[in-house]
Enzyme design. Structure first.
Site, PDB file in Angstrom:
ATOM      1  N   GLU A  47     -20.987  80.249 -28.241  1.00  0.00           N
ATOM      2  CA  GLU A  47     -19.601  79.793 -28.090  1.00  0.00           C
ATOM      3  C   GLU A  47     -19.581  78.281 -27.972  1.00  0.00           C
ATOM      4  O   GLU A  47     -20.573  77.684 -27.547  1.00  0.00           O
ATOM      5  CB  GLU A  47     -19.008  80.365 -26.791  1.00  0.00           C
ATOM      6  CG  GLU A  47     -18.922  81.856 -26.784  1.00  0.00           C
ATOM      7  CD  GLU A  47     -18.589  82.401 -25.393  1.00  0.00           C
ATOM      8  OE1 GLU A  47     -18.235  81.611 -24.490  1.00  0.00           O
ATOM      9  OE2 GLU A  47     -18.703  83.615 -25.221  1.00  0.00           O
TER      10      GLU A  47
ATOM     11  N   LYS B 226     -18.903  74.856 -26.224  1.00  0.00           N
ATOM     12  CA  LYS B 226     -18.794  74.456 -24.822  1.00  0.00           C
ATOM     13  C   LYS B 226     -17.604  73.508 -24.731  1.00  0.00           C
ATOM     14  O   LYS B 226     -17.674  72.357 -25.174  1.00  0.00           O
ATOM     15  CB  LYS B 226     -20.088  73.790 -24.352  1.00  0.00           C
ATOM     16  CG  LYS B 226     -20.072  73.510 -22.872  1.00  0.00           C
ATOM     17  CD  LYS B 226     -21.465  73.164 -22.381  1.00  0.00           C
ATOM     18  CE  LYS B 226     -21.524  73.048 -20.879  1.00  0.00           C
ATOM     19  NZ  LYS B 226     -20.739  71.970 -20.319  1.00  0.00           N
TER      20      LYS B 226
ATOM     21  N   ASP C 207     -14.980  71.017 -23.349  1.00  0.00           N
ATOM     22  CA  ASP C 207     -15.107  69.960 -22.353  1.00  0.00           C
ATOM     23  C   ASP C 207     -13.818  69.823 -21.555  1.00  0.00           C
ATOM     24  O   ASP C 207     -12.967  68.988 -21.846  1.00  0.00           O
ATOM     25  CB  ASP C 207     -15.454  68.638 -23.058  1.00  0.00           C
ATOM     26  CG  ASP C 207     -16.154  67.691 -22.110  1.00  0.00           C
ATOM     27  OD1 ASP C 207     -16.457  68.102 -20.977  1.00  0.00           O
ATOM     28  OD2 ASP C 207     -16.402  66.547 -22.509  1.00  0.00           O
TER      29      ASP C 207
ATOM     30  N   TYR D  36     -13.198  82.934 -21.514  1.00  0.00           N
ATOM     31  CA  TYR D  36     -14.415  83.484 -22.117  1.00  0.00           C
ATOM     32  C   TYR D  36     -15.271  84.331 -21.165  1.00  0.00           C
ATOM     33  O   TYR D  36     -16.365  84.721 -21.527  1.00  0.00           O
ATOM     34  CB  TYR D  36     -15.292  82.363 -22.690  1.00  0.00           C
ATOM     35  CG  TYR D  36     -15.451  81.183 -21.740  1.00  0.00           C
ATOM     36  CD1 TYR D  36     -16.209  81.301 -20.589  1.00  0.00           C
ATOM     37  CD2 TYR D  36     -14.826  79.959 -21.993  1.00  0.00           C
ATOM     38  CE1 TYR D  36     -16.332  80.245 -19.711  1.00  0.00           C
ATOM     39  CE2 TYR D  36     -14.948  78.893 -21.116  1.00  0.00           C
ATOM     40  CZ  TYR D  36     -15.699  79.046 -19.987  1.00  0.00           C
ATOM     41  OH  TYR D  36     -15.813  78.003 -19.111  1.00  0.00           O
TER      42      TYR D  36
ATOM     43  N   LYS E  92     -26.614  71.013 -25.044  1.00  0.00           N
ATOM     44  CA  LYS E  92     -25.725  69.847 -24.937  1.00  0.00           C
ATOM     45  C   LYS E  92     -25.916  68.954 -26.141  1.00  0.00           C
ATOM     46  O   LYS E  92     -27.058  68.612 -26.473  1.00  0.00           O
ATOM     47  CB  LYS E  92     -26.066  69.050 -23.677  1.00  0.00           C
ATOM     48  CG  LYS E  92     -25.627  69.719 -22.411  1.00  0.00           C
ATOM     49  CD  LYS E  92     -24.340  69.104 -21.926  1.00  0.00           C
ATOM     50  CE  LYS E  92     -24.111  69.489 -20.492  1.00  0.00           C
ATOM     51  NZ  LYS E  92     -23.283  68.666 -19.742  1.00  0.00           N
TER      52      LYS E  92
ATOM     53  N   CYS F 274     -13.832  27.255 -17.514  1.00  0.00           N
ATOM     54  CA  CYS F 274     -13.191  28.563 -17.317  1.00  0.00           C
ATOM     55  C   CYS F 274     -12.038  28.710 -18.316  1.00  0.00           C
ATOM     56  O   CYS F 274     -11.159  27.846 -18.370  1.00  0.00           O
ATOM     57  CB  CYS F 274     -12.662  28.660 -15.886  1.00  0.00           C
ATOM     58  SG  CYS F 274     -11.568  30.067 -15.636  1.00  0.00           S
TER      59      CYS F 274
ATOM     60  N   CYS G 278      -8.528  28.589 -16.229  1.00  0.00           N
ATOM     61  CA  CYS G 278      -7.968  27.422 -15.535  1.00  0.00           C
ATOM     62  C   CYS G 278      -8.617  26.108 -15.962  1.00  0.00           C
ATOM     63  O   CYS G 278      -8.189  25.043 -15.536  1.00  0.00           O
ATOM     64  CB  CYS G 278      -8.094  27.601 -14.029  1.00  0.00           C
ATOM     65  SG  CYS G 278      -9.789  27.551 -13.436  1.00  0.00           S
TER      66      CYS G 278
ATOM     67  N   CYS H  94     -16.429  30.806 -12.157  1.00  0.00           N
ATOM     68  CA  CYS H  94     -15.435  29.761 -11.976  1.00  0.00           C
ATOM     69  C   CYS H  94     -15.201  29.712 -10.476  1.00  0.00           C
ATOM     70  O   CYS H  94     -14.857  30.732  -9.876  1.00  0.00           O
ATOM     71  CB  CYS H  94     -14.147  30.134 -12.701  1.00  0.00           C
ATOM     72  SG  CYS H  94     -12.734  29.207 -12.130  1.00  0.00           S
TER      73      CYS H  94
ATOM     74  N   CYS I  85      -7.632  29.509  -9.564  1.00  0.00           N
ATOM     75  CA  CYS I  85      -7.717  30.066 -10.909  1.00  0.00           C
ATOM     76  C   CYS I  85      -6.781  31.282 -11.049  1.00  0.00           C
ATOM     77  O   CYS I  85      -6.926  32.263 -10.329  1.00  0.00           O
ATOM     78  CB  CYS I  85      -9.160  30.468 -11.190  1.00  0.00           C
ATOM     79  SG  CYS I  85      -9.363  31.341 -12.723  1.00  0.00           S
TER      80      CYS I  85
HETATM   81  P1  AMP Z   1     -21.924  72.136 -16.554  1.00  0.00           P
HETATM   82  O1  AMP Z   1     -20.631  71.752 -15.888  1.00  0.00           O
HETATM   83  O2  AMP Z   1     -22.461  71.114 -17.476  1.00  0.00           O
HETATM   84  O3  AMP Z   1     -22.923  72.726 -15.595  1.00  0.00           O
HETATM   85  O4  AMP Z   1     -21.556  73.320 -17.540  1.00  0.00           O
HETATM   86  C1  AMP Z   1     -21.066  74.513 -17.067  1.00  0.00           C
HETATM   87  C2  AMP Z   1     -19.600  74.608 -17.353  1.00  0.00           C
HETATM   88  O5  AMP Z   1     -19.354  74.659 -18.744  1.00  0.00           O
HETATM   89  C3  AMP Z   1     -19.015  75.886 -16.860  1.00  0.00           C
HETATM   90  O6  AMP Z   1     -18.720  75.848 -15.498  1.00  0.00           O
HETATM   91  C4  AMP Z   1     -17.762  75.986 -17.685  1.00  0.00           C
HETATM   92  O7  AMP Z   1     -16.705  75.350 -16.999  1.00  0.00           O
HETATM   93  C5  AMP Z   1     -18.045  75.150 -18.925  1.00  0.00           C
HETATM   94  N1  AMP Z   1     -17.900  75.867 -20.190  1.00  0.00           N
HETATM   95  C6  AMP Z   1     -17.242  75.386 -21.260  1.00  0.00           C
HETATM   96  N2  AMP Z   1     -17.245  76.255 -22.271  1.00  0.00           N
HETATM   97  C7  AMP Z   1     -17.927  77.341 -21.857  1.00  0.00           C
HETATM   98  C8  AMP Z   1     -18.252  78.590 -22.452  1.00  0.00           C
HETATM   99  N3  AMP Z   1     -17.898  78.882 -23.696  1.00  0.00           N
HETATM  100  N4  AMP Z   1     -18.967  79.467 -21.713  1.00  0.00           N
HETATM  101  C9  AMP Z   1     -19.337  79.172 -20.439  1.00  0.00           C
HETATM  102  N5  AMP Z   1     -19.057  78.012 -19.824  1.00  0.00           N
HETATM  103  C10 AMP Z   1     -18.356  77.095 -20.518  1.00  0.00           C
END
Ligand code: AMP
Length: 702
Positions: free
Chosen positions: A121, A123, A125, A239, A327, A421, A424, A439, A444
């Site tokens: 899946e 990840k 952000d 998820y 990552k 500067c 000033c 400065c 200033c």
């Molecule tokens: P980290 O904060 O780097 O430890 O990563 C873990 C966090 O990734 C989890 O607590 C989730 O909030 C987030 N996350 C984002 N997408 C997913 C996903 N598809 N499955 C599980 N965790 C996810």
């Protein structure tokens, strides 16, 4: 009899109509926010919602917190209550490159004797969220917190449009025992487009921008006023489930199907992989398409598909063994270094700044990056006109890594620190052994601006709304020169302040009443900050927030601190000689002493709330003073001091947390606000009784 039967019949019909409307609206909401495939126009949708709202108002007996009209409803949160998660919310172990991901797959293969299917899946952000549904209705939304206990953000999450307030019938059928509440989990995030819009707005209002969409999502989720969250355009991807025994699914893949059937927003870019190669290809593919997504991702999460196999592996203290987060490497982009300019800081340090062709890196557009000092520029061998590599350190701070020398144009300009500067015109000095040029002029204007901004910043005196533009105008119009001048500003000074802009008709823009009033309240309110924050706000070199707190702990008043010698100061644990010197010389400086004296005269206690004071009968109570106290002739600050001496807090603005508002003569908007919020109002006479009697007389207590 006949009438009452008729009535009951009518009632039933109305209730039915209300239910139909609710179902219809939820259905279209789902099509719009989750499926992204609306079937009716926005106007038609709004009209349905209005019809429902009207009927519900006419027939309050049919109120239902799960109604779509209630997404924005309920009380404003004054704090976030702790919520214990039914099952612990774990973090994820990371694989920082594909090799580490392969090593994880090796371990899985070794354990099971073969490659077992996994689900990959994106990840997302954002910020993790846990949603609890009881009999299909959303009852609690909580942040992850420390994994065991999160914060209750239900009121805010209800405003997020793609979160179903009610699970679908199909979804309910997948639950083993509907009498047991279920907790699903996912990520709450802000799209790239909404993030940019939000930051543009912040810029216009002179507020600090968010570093990336993740911070923006987390910040928006924790708003005290849910209306703000509602305006922020957050979305979710769900998820996971707290306890998989509660649903009929037996694998992650089936779980995702079930989540979809419930009405949750489930990310479409998922893949069930049966071979290692599929996993690695999916990761590479995601890295490539990262930029084309409407939201930020920072990797790929790989999870064993079968719940039975997940259980077999279990968890470490921190994370599941059955999942890993691959990552993405920190994003690096190339762009043009157009110029190197100088920024003069509040302590006079001249910092070279890279002016770049704007480029999107790790969630936001980067157009400037600090180059720290001239040694750094030399070390990195940078020239104006170079093509440079840019990334964000810790995904937050933009950083220029270095030039691509093969792309250097023949006329690329080496750069030199100016000798004067740029703000000033005073000569610039570099102290022995220091990397920084400074400065040293006290007059200033660039330093003054930075000092004023620092004072108003969030970690210091936190004067909301006092941003670059307004401070710039206050300086330019001569209304403010140092931080004590903030407190001499009248509301009219602010309201009538001319901005450096014109409106569509070409007329100059003034700050206006609403903003002026709010700003004045924020300025007054800042007098309540503790001494350590004031000390930090003064902008003494080397004195950050923690250092300020250490100093205050050892010397709880400005008088005591000023009298301390360099030796005494450096004897405080954690305070070295450099800091001690800096504090001592700052406090010995005559100009600074004058500013401090004026702050004191404005009502700043400049001392830690004395721990040795005896009785604190008003402890825990917050007062707001408004209007003039004609009977006693006390100024509001003097009156506030009297209340503080009894342990009360005195605030500049009225909120639900205010215990009492003391209204003198000609009290205005604060009185109205108190009346609106139902906060008890005291007359000056009553206030004087409290002070005289050293507490709230019984006939006055709320
Ligand atoms: P980290 O904060 O780097 O430890 O990563 C873990 C966090 O990734 C989890 O607590 C989730 O909030 C987030 N996350 C984002 N997408 C997913 C996903 N598809 N499955 C599980 N965790 C996810």
């Amino acid at each position: 009899m006949a009438d009452s039967a008729q009535n009951t019949g009518d009632q039933q019909q109305i209730h039915q109509r209300i239910q139909q409307l609710r179902d219809e609206i939820e259905h279209h909401s789902y099509l719009y926010y989750v499926k992204d495939a609306p079937e009716i126009s926005d106007a038609a949708f709004d009209s349905l919602l209005r019809d429902l709202d009207k009927l519900e108002k006419q027939h309050p007996q049919f109120f239902d917190p799960a109604s779509p009209t209630q997404r924005v409803g309920g009380a404003v949160a004054t704090q976030f209550d702790p919520v214990r998660h039914a099952e612990r919310m774990y973090s994820l172990d990371n694989a920082l490159d594909l090799e580490e991901l392969e090593a994880w797959m090796d371990r899985m293969e070794a354990h099971f004797g073969r490659f077992v299917p996994v689900v990959c899946e994106l990840k997302i952000d954002g910020s993790s969220i846990a949603l609890t549904y009881d009999h299909g209705s959303l009852v609690t939304a909580a942040t992850r917190g420390d994994g065991t206990t999160g914060e209750d953000v239900t009121v805010n999450v209800r405003t997020v449009r793609d979160v179903p307030l009610q699970l679908s019938k199909a979804g309910l059928q997948g639950i083993v025992d509907v009498d047991v509440p279920i907790e699903v989990r996912g990520e709450i995030y802000m799209s790239k487009a909404s993030f940019e819009k939000l930051n543009l707005q912040a810029e216009k209002e002179g507020k600090p921008a968010f570093a990336n969409p993740r911070n923006a999502a987390a910040g928006s989720l924790r708003q005290k006023d849910y209306h703000v969250t509602a305006d922020r355009d957050l979305s979710t991807f769900i998820y996971a489930i707290g306890n998989d025994a509660q649903i009929r699914a037996t694998s992650q893949w089936e779980l995702l199907e079930w989540l979809k059937s419930c009405g949750f927003h489930v990310n479409p870019d998922v893949k069930r992989c049966e071979t290692r190669k599929e996993v690695l290809d999916f990761c590479k593919h995601c890295l490539e398409m990262r930029d084309s997504l409407a939201y930020e991702i920072d990797g790929v999460v790989v999870k064993l598909d079968s719940f039975a196999q997940q259980h077999e592996l279990g968890f470490t203290a921190r994370a599941p063994r059955w999942a890993i987060a691959y990552k993405f490497p920190p994003e690096e982009k190339t762009t043009l270094l157009r110029d190197i300019t100088i920024q003069v800081g509040r302590t006079g340090a001249l910092t070279p700044v890279a002016e770049l062709d704007p480029v999107r890196v790790a969630g936001s557009v980067v157009a400037r990056a600090t180059l720290h000092n001239s040694d750094e520029i030399e070390r990195k061998n940078l020239r104006i006109g170079d093509t440079v590599i840019v990334r964000k350190a810790g995904d937050v701070i933009p950083e220029v890594l270095g030039p691509i020398l093969s792309l250097r144009p023949a006329d690329a300009q080496p750069w030199q620190m100016p000798t004067l500067c740029p703000s000033c015109g005073s000569p610039v000095v570099r102290e022995e052994g220091e990397a920084v040029y400074r400065c040293v002029s006290l007059d200033c204007p660039a330093q003054a601006k930075e000092r004023l901004l620092h004072w108003a910043s969030r970690g210091a005196l936190d004067i909301e709304g006092m941003g670059e533009e307004i401070v710039g105008r206050l300086l330019a119009t001569g209304k403010v020169r140092d931080v004590a001048d903030y407190y001499t500003l009248s509301e009219a000074d602010l309201t009538n302040l001319y901005m450096d802009r014109v409106n569509k008709e070409g007329e100059p823009i003034v700050l206006g009443e609403t903003v002026g009033h709010k700003l004045k309240e924020a300025i007054d309110g800042s007098k309540e900050r503790p001494f350590a924050r004031v000390l930090f706000g003064l902008g003494i070199r080397h004195v950050g927030k923690t250092t300020a707190e250490m100093l205050v702990k050892a010397y709880p008043s400005i008088e005591a601190l000023t009298q301390a010698s360099v030796e005494e100061l450096s004897a405080i644990p954690g305070i070295g000689e450099v800091i001690a010197e800096s504090v001592h010389s700052f406090l010995a400086n005559e100009t600074n002493q004058q500013v401090i004296a004026r702050l004191k005269a404005e009502g700043f206690p400049l001392a830690e709330e004395a721990a040795e004071v005896g009785e604190q009968p008003l402890e825990g109570l917050t007062f707001v003073l408004t209007g003039s106290l004609v009977e006693s002739g006390l100024t509001r600050d003097e009156a506030g001091e009297k209340l503080k001496a009894l342990g009360a807090k005195v605030s500049g603005s009225v909120s639900k947390k205010t215990s009492y508002v003391v209204c003198g003569e000609a009290a205005g908007s604060k009185r109205t606000k108190a009346e609106d919020l139902g906060v008890p109002i005291l007359t000056e006479r009553q206030f004087l009784r409290i002070v005289d009697e050293g507490g709230i007389p019984s006939d006055l207590s709320a």
